[in-house]
Design a protein around this motif. Sequence first.
Motif, PDB file in Angstrom:
ATOM      1  N   THR A 122       3.319  -1.446   4.372  1.00  0.00           N
ATOM      2  CA  THR A 122       2.932  -0.044   4.312  1.00  0.00           C
ATOM      3  C   THR A 122       4.150   0.830   4.601  1.00  0.00           C
ATOM      4  O   THR A 122       5.248   0.339   4.845  1.00  0.00           O
ATOM      5  CB  THR A 122       1.827   0.252   5.330  1.00  0.00           C
ATOM      6  N   GLU A 123       3.937   2.137   4.598  1.00  0.00           N
ATOM      7  CA  GLU A 123       5.011   3.064   4.927  1.00  0.00           C
ATOM      8  C   GLU A 123       5.400   2.981   6.402  1.00  0.00           C
ATOM      9  O   GLU A 123       6.462   3.461   6.796  1.00  0.00           O
ATOM     10  CB  GLU A 123       4.586   4.503   4.603  1.00  0.00           C
ATOM     11  N   PHE A 124       4.543   2.359   7.211  1.00  0.00           N
ATOM     12  CA  PHE A 124       4.759   2.304   8.659  1.00  0.00           C
ATOM     13  C   PHE A 124       5.190   0.923   9.130  1.00  0.00           C
ATOM     14  O   PHE A 124       5.305   0.682  10.335  1.00  0.00           O
ATOM     15  CB  PHE A 124       3.479   2.730   9.389  1.00  0.00           C
ATOM     16  N   GLY A 125       5.409  -0.003   8.197  1.00  0.00           N
ATOM     17  CA  GLY A 125       5.833  -1.338   8.562  1.00  0.00           C
ATOM     18  C   GLY A 125       5.000  -2.397   7.853  1.00  0.00           C
ATOM     19  O   GLY A 125       4.109  -2.087   7.049  1.00  0.00           O
ATOM     20  N   LEU A 159      -3.383   5.783   6.233  1.00  0.00           N
ATOM     21  CA  LEU A 159      -2.873   7.113   5.910  1.00  0.00           C
ATOM     22  C   LEU A 159      -1.905   7.619   6.980  1.00  0.00           C
ATOM     23  O   LEU A 159      -0.906   8.275   6.663  1.00  0.00           O
ATOM     24  CB  LEU A 159      -4.032   8.112   5.763  1.00  0.00           C
ATOM     25  N   THR A 160      -2.198   7.328   8.241  1.00  0.00           N
ATOM     26  CA  THR A 160      -1.421   7.897   9.352  1.00  0.00           C
ATOM     27  C   THR A 160      -0.504   6.894  10.045  1.00  0.00           C
ATOM     28  O   THR A 160       0.523   7.269  10.595  1.00  0.00           O
ATOM     29  CB  THR A 160      -2.380   8.491  10.392  1.00  0.00           C
ATOM     30  N   ILE A 199       0.863  -1.182   0.000  1.00  0.00           N
ATOM     31  CA  ILE A 199       0.000   0.000   0.000  1.00  0.00           C
ATOM     32  C   ILE A 199       0.895   1.226   0.000  1.00  0.00           C
ATOM     33  O   ILE A 199       1.712   1.413   0.905  1.00  0.00           O
ATOM     34  CB  ILE A 199      -0.948   0.019   1.211  1.00  0.00           C
ATOM     35  N   ALA A 200       0.749   2.053  -1.017  1.00  0.00           N
ATOM     36  CA  ALA A 200       1.528   3.285  -1.138  1.00  0.00           C
ATOM     37  C   ALA A 200       0.603   4.481  -0.997  1.00  0.00           C
ATOM     38  O   ALA A 200      -0.561   4.445  -1.424  1.00  0.00           O
ATOM     39  CB  ALA A 200       2.255   3.326  -2.484  1.00  0.00           C
ATOM     40  N   LEU A 219      -4.519   6.259  -1.410  1.00  0.00           N
ATOM     41  CA  LEU A 219      -3.876   4.966  -1.190  1.00  0.00           C
ATOM     42  C   LEU A 219      -3.957   4.113  -2.447  1.00  0.00           C
ATOM     43  O   LEU A 219      -5.016   4.009  -3.073  1.00  0.00           O
ATOM     44  CB  LEU A 219      -4.546   4.227  -0.023  1.00  0.00           C
ATOM     45  N   ILE A 220      -2.806   3.508  -2.797  1.00  0.00           N
ATOM     46  CA  ILE A 220      -2.733   2.657  -3.984  1.00  0.00           C
ATOM     47  C   ILE A 220      -2.354   1.249  -3.530  1.00  0.00           C
ATOM     48  O   ILE A 220      -1.308   1.046  -2.909  1.00  0.00           O
ATOM     49  CB  ILE A 220      -1.700   3.195  -4.988  1.00  0.00           C
ATOM     50  N   LEU A 221      -3.206   0.285  -3.840  1.00  0.00           N
ATOM     51  CA  LEU A 221      -2.994  -1.114  -3.450  1.00  0.00           C
ATOM     52  C   LEU A 221      -2.462  -1.903  -4.630  1.00  0.00           C
ATOM     53  O   LEU A 221      -3.002  -1.843  -5.737  1.00  0.00           O
ATOM     54  CB  LEU A 221      -4.307  -1.726  -2.956  1.00  0.00           C
TER      55      LEU A 221
END
Length: 490
Positions: free
Chosen positions: A406-409, A369-370, A283-284, A290-292
């Motif tokens: 994701t960007e968070f892990g 998102l967060t 997920i970017a 958000l792009i899956l």
Amino acid sequence: MLKQHLQQKLLQKLSPQQIQFIKLLQVPTVSLDTRIKEELEENPALEDLSLSVSEPVEEYPDKDPDDNYDAEEQGSDDFDEFNIDDYLQDDNANDYGSKYDQNGDDDDDRKEIPIAIQNSFFENLQAQLDLVPLPDKDFQIGMQLIGSLDDDGYLRRSITSLVDDLAFSQNIFAEEGEVEEMLKVIQSFDPAGVGARDLKECLLIQLRKKDPSNPVIQKAVVIVEEYLDEFTRKHYDKLERLLNLDSEHLREVIGEILKLNPKPGDASEVTTKQLQVIPDFHIANNDGVLILTLNSKNAPELKVSRSYQEMFEHYDKVSQKDKKLKEAVQFVKQKLDSAKWFIDAIKQRQQTLLKTMNAIMNYQYDFFLTGDERNLRPMILKDIADRIGMDISTVSRVANSKYVQTEFGTFLLKSFFSEAIQLESGEEVSNKEVKKILEECIGNEDKRRPLADEKLTEILKEKGYNIARRTVAKYREAMNIPVARLRKEL
């Protein structure tokens, strides 16, 4: 007396294709590649486009142009002369070993992965025993002692039992004093603490191998010998009074004890390999959108072998005249059908994964998102099943073994599902939000006076979370956080 009667039954039976799809759906990405390779090996009618390599075209410069012939006609004649039995025999006989014969036996092309060889815990002890000059009898006693240790490095059997074991199994008649002396030899081996009969002896063996003139070590020996119960219960105030120590010095002594290994047998063992996690989804975040995407490993390029299709079409016609080929035709047809079913199951797996993950992403949009766990909404399997129009069991199979990056892990999909808790305002929140607040409260507490479950319950009620004390205890245990008494520090 026999009777005949009619009876109506409503049964649910799964077809082989459905069973294959279910099995593939619950396979994680890290195992899917292995599963596909197994299918490719078992079914010659299935091909992987990513592995196919075009064969080089041979040139014959000296060939006379007048010798041209109709390639299609010649190929057809060769195909007619082809024997299905010979083909099947060659396929089984060659397997995959023939490629090395064709390409040459080049060591550079077949590099082997080196395997680290490491002695086990018991082998290390036996190696140390071999270096000690001992009479045969003492050596045999030492071997018996090493063999009697458990995986933690402790000797759980009594000396009397060991004497009996030596007499009955080794025909060695030893006195208890001889076994005791050999036990001391074993206890001098590395790792320190091995051969101890209980925790106190294990810690004392390790402490006595340190500098005996150090006052900190001396106090640590006293605590382990006389006040181990107070130490394990973290009654630090009592230890300060008994040893006449201030908090600073007691902290130093306890720190020395905490460095010791209560399970010396684990020190020499090979560390367990961590499971390699390959995310199934990515997920970017593209400017708030958000792009899956699905991991490419989940979308292999498989196809049905063209040569097998042509073989089936040709021999299906021939078998109508020659009944001997019917068995061969059935074999080819079975492999073709199996290949088609497998490809369909893989495609259906991809569609189901994307459909389920897309629903989860949209449901938990704020979290992706967060990255803040407080933004997780209460979500159960039924919520996603209703959105995608599938059974709850299908969603469960996807969520239990799939990961998203994701960007968070990287997270397990199952971690996004949680029960709802109703606030005093009537709003429903995820229990993960409550767990996050509990974790923060415990992380910020005064370690000299940790917060009890009753106090944590009061703090949550002040924040609007009306939760019972037993629920707080359940959440705390789920996060592997010990009770307040065991969280106490100096």
